[in-house]
Design an enzyme around this catalytic site. Structure first.
Site, mmCIF file in Angstrom:
data_model
loop_
_atom_site.group_PDB
_atom_site.id
_atom_site.type_symbol
_atom_site.label_atom_id
_atom_site.label_comp_id
_atom_site.label_asym_id
_atom_site.label_seq_id
_atom_site.Cartn_x
_atom_site.Cartn_y
_atom_site.Cartn_z
ATOM 1 C CB ALA A 281 -0.973 0.001 1.186
ATOM 2 C CG HIS B 70 7.318 2.676 -4.214
ATOM 3 N ND1 HIS B 70 8.157 2.260 -3.205
ATOM 4 C CD2 HIS B 70 6.457 1.647 -4.441
ATOM 5 C CE1 HIS B 70 7.827 1.017 -2.847
ATOM 6 N NE2 HIS B 70 6.798 0.631 -3.578
ATOM 7 C CB SER C 51 3.851 4.126 -7.179
ATOM 8 O OG SER C 51 4.085 3.439 -5.972
ATOM 9 C CB CYS D 83 -17.210 -3.248 13.129
ATOM 10 S SG CYS D 83 -15.441 -3.522 13.373
ATOM 11 C CB CYS E 162 -12.096 -9.004 17.644
ATOM 12 S SG CYS E 162 -13.522 -8.564 16.628
ATOM 13 C CB CYS F 280 -18.702 -7.146 13.528
ATOM 14 S SG CYS F 280 -17.213 -7.229 12.514
#
Length: 504
Positions: free
Chosen positions: A46, A49, A341, A400, A437, A442
């Site tokens: 993720a 660059h 990128s 959640c 968790c 959820c």
């Protein structure tokens, strides 16, 4: 007949679809999975660059530099999380400092501005959790972090809003050349297209070989990661690279756009193109490498571990070109790092190839670059929260607890264009199940909401892939008992998982 069929709905395919949706074309985006961003896009570092690393003169160098500069506008238009936090290539001895200076010179050749070599004092002031042996680093302030699946989903939504037809669960089984273009055979139907753009990621060679003799091979490379809890998300303030070797950029430590800490990847040739297994030996090695960069990292705060696959080729560069044996068939293959990128620039580059084949394209006058915003409920002001809850009480119900995601948010992302239909689809769009968790609390409630909103039975709700069922049937039938004759007038009966109880 479609003007263009794009095969593959990862970040590359969806960027191309959105870029082409600016023009007066009939376009279809085909994806074999039941959601976009289900391949390489959903499991990577993720990182956006800085552009100093690719070999000068390559497509990677050209498109990384251009792509990096495009992210601010794209993410603003699409309401996607993106942060320019900068990156550091850290040296721990004088030999590695020589590598740092080499990367600096390469960055200058690639036209990357603002990069600089910094000394130990400034480095440790920026990143106090680095090991004391650090002696200096290459600093690229334009480096950034992003939500890659959120970006891909937003691109697909915006492309669809601008007329692109998105067809999920549409695996291409064969392609035949015709005088007008191509017949594309799917599992349940055939479609025709004048041109094809092959953005099939790990399977780009398979798609290419349907129309041409083999000219390249995709080699799957598996990388494994640790994801840490948000409580230590600030252990790193920038993207921390080790000095690169012939095997790659090494293990990276970075914060995520949502406040976690990500560590990885390992680098191994995968056995198959679907080999996403994790293994203890790789993670032991990963931990050993990470500890060379950062000190006292609390590994007991790891909340999950996962693996992703990268599409490598022997050339070491992107393959973006029209096939010599199949006119109008454009390969966009071997898009490994820095593919994310470079993605917006890759899309521009592909459009230019399309123009060279078809001639000038007519731009739409009504193209809308702005996606309907999606802002997490927890990030709203108190006044905005009250307004949302007044309009829809479901925004007042937290589903959640780890990520504070409400029922209203989940319902919203289910009913958007290219909406969520799976548990992981909700997870990617609204982050329900991304917390400490990992969905332990959820998931059943998310499944209930999906089933209710899509009007399907809960046993039809899958985790991710079409066959990844979470429920197979009912353990025991629910029964309603008539016990009114045994209770007082104030008594009430309630079903509970096939049992019953009475409240007096």
């Amino acid at each position: 007949m479609y003007d263009i069929a794009i095969i593959g709905a990862g970040v590359i395919g969806t960027f191309i679809a959105r870029e082409l949706s600016k023009y007066d074309l009939k376009i279809i985006l085909l994806e074999k999975e039941n959601d976009v961003a289900n391949g390489t896009t959903k499991a990577n570092s993720a990182i956006v660059h800085g552009g100093y690393d690719p070999e000068p003169g390559t497509l990677k160098a050209k498109l990384n530099a251009r792509g990096n500069a495009m992210f601010d506008e794209v993410c603003r238009d699409l309401s996607v999380p993106f942060k320019r936090i900068g990156s550091l290539v850290v040296a721990f001895n004088e030999e590695e400092m020589a590598v740092v200076h080499g990367l600096y010179e390469r960055g200058i050749q690639n036209g990357i501005s603002h990069i600089e070599v910094i000394d130990r004092e400034r480095l440790l002031a920026m990143e106090p959790n680095l090991r004391d042996e650090a002696v200096g680093a290459l600093y690229a302030p334009t480096g950034g972090i992003i939500g890659p699946w959120e970006l891909t989903i937003a691109l697909a939504e915006n492309a669809a809003e601008n007329g692109v037809e998105v067809s999920l669960n549409s695996e291409v089984t064969s392609i035949d050349k015709t005088k007008e273009g191509y017949n594309i055979v799917l599992e349940d139907e055939k479609i025709q297209a004048k041109h094809i753009i092959n953005a099939a990621g790990l399977f780009a060679d398979k798609i290419h070989n349907m129309v041409s003799a083999p000219t390249f091979e995709i080699i799957p490379n598996r990388g494994q990661y640790y994801l840490f809890d948000k409580s230590i998300g600030k252990y790193a303030k920038t993207v921390l690279f080790q000095c690169p070797t012939s095997e790659g950029k090494g293990v990276v430590v970075l914060p995520t756009v949502h406040g976690n800490l990500l560590v990885g990847p390992t680098a191994q040739t995968a056995k198959t193109k679907e080999d996403l297994q994790t293994d203890a030996n790789a993670f032991s090695l990963l931990r050993k490498h990470v500890e060379k960069t950062i000190k006292d990292l609390p590994f007991h705060q790891v909340i999950t571990a996962f693996a992703g696959l990268r599409a490598k080729t022997a050339t070491g560069d992107f393959i973006i070109e029209e096939s010599k044996e199949a006119p109008g068939f454009i390969n966009v293959a071997g898009i490994d790092s820095p593919g994310l990128s470079a993605a917006p620039a890759i899309a521009e580059y592909v459009v230019e190839i399309v123009k060279s084949i078809r001639g000038m394209l007519e731009r739409k006058k009504d193209f809308n670059p702005v996606r309907k915003p999606f802002k997490p409920f927890i990030e709203l002001s108190d006044e905005e929260k009250r307004e949302f809850i007044c309009k829809d009480a479901r925004y007042g119900r937290v589903i959640c607890r780890c990520e504070n995601i409400t029922e209203g948010e989940i319902v919203d992302i289910i009913h958007r264009k290219i909406g969520a239909t799976t548990v992981d689809g909700v997870k990617k769009r609204a982050r329900a199940g991304m917390g400490r968790c990992q969905g332990g609390f959820c998931t059943p409630r998310v499944m209930e909401i999906i089933a209710r909103e899509l009007k399907i039975d809960m046993t039809e709700v899958v985790k991710d892939k079409k066959t990844a069922y979470l429920l197979t049937g009912v353990t025991k039938e629910k029964k309603v008992y008539d016990i009114t004759d045994k209770l007082s007038a104030q008594s009430k009966t309630t079903e509970a998982g096939g049992e019953y109880y009475a409240k007096i």
